[in-house]
Scaffold this motif. Structure first.
Motif, PDB file in Angstrom:
ATOM      1  N   GLY A 122       2.333  17.333  -1.781  1.00 41.81           N
ATOM      2  CA  GLY A 122       2.264  18.762  -1.523  1.00 41.81           C
ATOM      3  C   GLY A 122       1.935  19.087  -0.085  1.00 41.81           C
ATOM      4  N   GLY A 123       1.991  18.103   0.785  1.00 39.92           N
ATOM      5  CA  GLY A 123       1.664  18.331   2.187  1.00 39.92           C
ATOM      6  C   GLY A 123       2.892  18.308   3.063  1.00 39.92           C
ATOM      7  N   GLY A 124       4.017  18.710   2.526  1.00 45.46           N
ATOM      8  CA  GLY A 124       5.257  18.662   3.288  1.00 45.46           C
ATOM      9  C   GLY A 124       5.225  19.530   4.531  1.00 45.46           C
ATOM     10  N   ASP A 125       4.321  20.497   4.585  1.00 41.70           N
ATOM     11  CA  ASP A 125       4.260  21.374   5.737  1.00 41.70           C
ATOM     12  C   ASP A 125       3.283  20.850   6.797  1.00 41.70           C
ATOM     13  N   LEU A 126       2.701  19.688   6.574  1.00 43.10           N
ATOM     14  CA  LEU A 126       1.782  19.123   7.557  1.00 43.10           C
ATOM     15  C   LEU A 126       2.564  18.574   8.748  1.00 43.10           C
ATOM     16  N   PRO A 127       1.977  18.611   9.925  1.00 41.34           N
ATOM     17  CA  PRO A 127       2.666  18.032  11.081  1.00 41.34           C
ATOM     18  C   PRO A 127       2.738  16.518  10.932  1.00 41.34           C
ATOM     19  N   PRO A 128       3.696  15.873  11.579  1.00 41.99           N
ATOM     20  CA  PRO A 128       3.782  14.425  11.484  1.00 41.99           C
ATOM     21  C   PRO A 128       2.569  13.782  12.149  1.00 41.99           C
ATOM     22  N   PRO A 129       2.243  12.558  11.785  1.00 42.19           N
ATOM     23  CA  PRO A 129       1.103  11.891  12.411  1.00 42.19           C
ATOM     24  C   PRO A 129       1.389  11.644  13.887  1.00 42.19           C
ATOM     25  N   PRO A 130       0.348  11.511  14.701  1.00 45.62           N
ATOM     26  CA  PRO A 130       0.577  11.248  16.125  1.00 45.62           C
ATOM     27  C   PRO A 130       1.272   9.906  16.335  1.00 45.62           C
ATOM     28  N   THR A 160      11.896  -0.148  10.740  1.00 46.12           N
ATOM     29  CA  THR A 160      11.848   0.534  12.033  1.00 46.12           C
ATOM     30  C   THR A 160      10.896   1.720  11.952  1.00 46.12           C
ATOM     31  N   ARG A 161      10.552   2.263  13.091  1.00 44.57           N
ATOM     32  CA  ARG A 161       9.704   3.458  13.143  1.00 44.57           C
ATOM     33  C   ARG A 161      10.356   4.576  12.323  1.00 44.57           C
ATOM     34  N   ASP A 162      11.668   4.737  12.449  1.00 48.44           N
ATOM     35  CA  ASP A 162      12.375   5.792  11.718  1.00 48.44           C
ATOM     36  C   ASP A 162      12.259   5.587  10.204  1.00 48.44           C
ATOM     37  N   GLU A 163      12.433   4.357   9.746  1.00 50.94           N
ATOM     38  CA  GLU A 163      12.324   4.081   8.313  1.00 50.94           C
ATOM     39  C   GLU A 163      10.901   4.360   7.809  1.00 50.94           C
ATOM     40  N   LEU A 164       9.900   3.954   8.582  1.00 42.46           N
ATOM     41  CA  LEU A 164       8.510   4.203   8.187  1.00 42.46           C
ATOM     42  C   LEU A 164       8.188   5.694   8.215  1.00 42.46           C
ATOM     43  N   ASP A 165       8.741   6.415   9.199  1.00 45.41           N
ATOM     44  CA  ASP A 165       8.529   7.863   9.250  1.00 45.41           C
ATOM     45  C   ASP A 165       9.106   8.544   8.013  1.00 45.41           C
ATOM     46  N   ARG A 166      10.284   8.085   7.568  1.00 45.20           N
ATOM     47  CA  ARG A 166      10.889   8.672   6.357  1.00 45.20           C
ATOM     48  C   ARG A 166      10.026   8.415   5.131  1.00 45.20           C
ATOM     49  N   VAL A 167       9.449   7.225   5.045  1.00 44.41           N
ATOM     50  CA  VAL A 167       8.545   6.919   3.924  1.00 44.41           C
ATOM     51  C   VAL A 167       7.340   7.860   3.978  1.00 44.41           C
ATOM     52  N   GLY A 168       6.783   8.042   5.171  1.00 44.87           N
ATOM     53  CA  GLY A 168       5.639   8.940   5.326  1.00 44.87           C
ATOM     54  C   GLY A 168       5.977  10.373   4.952  1.00 44.87           C
ATOM     55  N   GLN A 169       7.168  10.823   5.321  1.00 41.67           N
ATOM     56  CA  GLN A 169       7.584  12.183   4.973  1.00 41.67           C
ATOM     57  C   GLN A 169       7.693  12.340   3.461  1.00 41.67           C
ATOM     58  N   ARG A 170       8.251  11.337   2.791  1.00 41.73           N
ATOM     59  CA  ARG A 170       8.357  11.402   1.318  1.00 41.73           C
ATOM     60  C   ARG A 170       6.974  11.439   0.688  1.00 41.73           C
ATOM     61  N   MET A 171       6.063  10.629   1.222  1.00 40.72           N
ATOM     62  CA  MET A 171       4.701  10.590   0.666  1.00 40.72           C
ATOM     63  C   MET A 171       4.004  11.933   0.858  1.00 40.72           C
ATOM     64  N   ARG A 172       4.127  12.527   2.048  1.00 39.94           N
ATOM     65  CA  ARG A 172       3.495  13.824   2.294  1.00 39.94           C
ATOM     66  C   ARG A 172       4.115  14.893   1.390  1.00 39.94           C
ATOM     67  N   GLY A 173       5.425  14.850   1.193  1.00 38.32           N
ATOM     68  CA  GLY A 173       6.092  15.815   0.329  1.00 38.32           C
ATOM     69  C   GLY A 173       5.638  15.700  -1.108  1.00 38.32           C
ATOM     70  N   MET A 174       5.419  14.475  -1.582  1.00 36.07           N
ATOM     71  CA  MET A 174       4.976  14.267  -2.958  1.00 36.07           C
ATOM     72  C   MET A 174       3.554  14.742  -3.163  1.00 36.07           C
ATOM     73  N   LEU A 208       0.812  -1.215   0.000  1.00 32.36           N
ATOM     74  CA  LEU A 208       0.000   0.000   0.000  1.00 32.36           C
ATOM     75  C   LEU A 208       0.843   1.261   0.000  1.00 32.36           C
ATOM     76  N   ALA A 209       1.859   1.296   0.819  1.00 34.03           N
ATOM     77  CA  ALA A 209       2.623   2.524   0.977  1.00 34.03           C
ATOM     78  C   ALA A 209       3.760   2.642  -0.018  1.00 34.03           C
ATOM     79  N   GLY A 210       4.144   1.565  -0.603  1.00 30.81           N
ATOM     80  CA  GLY A 210       5.275   1.599  -1.517  1.00 30.81           C
ATOM     81  C   GLY A 210       5.013   2.286  -2.821  1.00 30.81           C
ATOM     82  N   ALA A 211       3.784   2.280  -3.299  1.00 29.22           N
ATOM     83  CA  ALA A 211       3.479   2.878  -4.601  1.00 29.22           C
ATOM     84  C   ALA A 211       3.888   4.334  -4.679  1.00 29.22           C
TER      85      ALA A 211
END
Length: 94
Positions: A83-91, A67-81, A11-14
């Motif tokens: 256009g939501g790079g300025d959104l706060p990280p998920p809880p 790891t949590r760090d690796e998944l967080d980096r994936v989430g940051q890339r997805m948000r940046g793509m 799901l998240a890899g695409a």
């Protein structure tokens, strides 16, 4: 646990793959990238192979675990793509 991680990779890899390519067309176009032999269908083996490749790209330290760090980096890339790079990280989970 493996199926959960593999499901996340599917799901998240695409979006992670989409960094270098245009967004897929609606209707499963992204999943069709897994059609390794070009026959117009995606077999379970083709889907699992693509998921394994995505997992390997997310597993930056190559230990076979996300790891949590690796998944967080994936989430940051997805948000940046998106256009939501300025959104706060998920809880964080409690």
């Amino acid at each position: 646990m493996k199926s959960l991680v593999l499901g996340f990779a599917l799901l998240a890899g695409a979006p992670a793959v989409a960094q270098d390519t245009p967004p897929p067309p609606p209707g499963g176009g992204g999943m069709m990238r897994a059609d390794a032999n070009g026959d117009g269908v995606v077999t379970k083996d083709e889907a699992l192979a693509q998921a394994a490749q995505r997992f390997d790209r997310m597993d930056t330290n190559h230990d076979g675990k996300l790891t949590r760090d690796e998944l967080d980096r994936v989430g940051q890339r997805m948000r940046g793509m998106r256009g939501g790079g300025d959104l706060p990280p998920p809880p964080q989970p409690q």
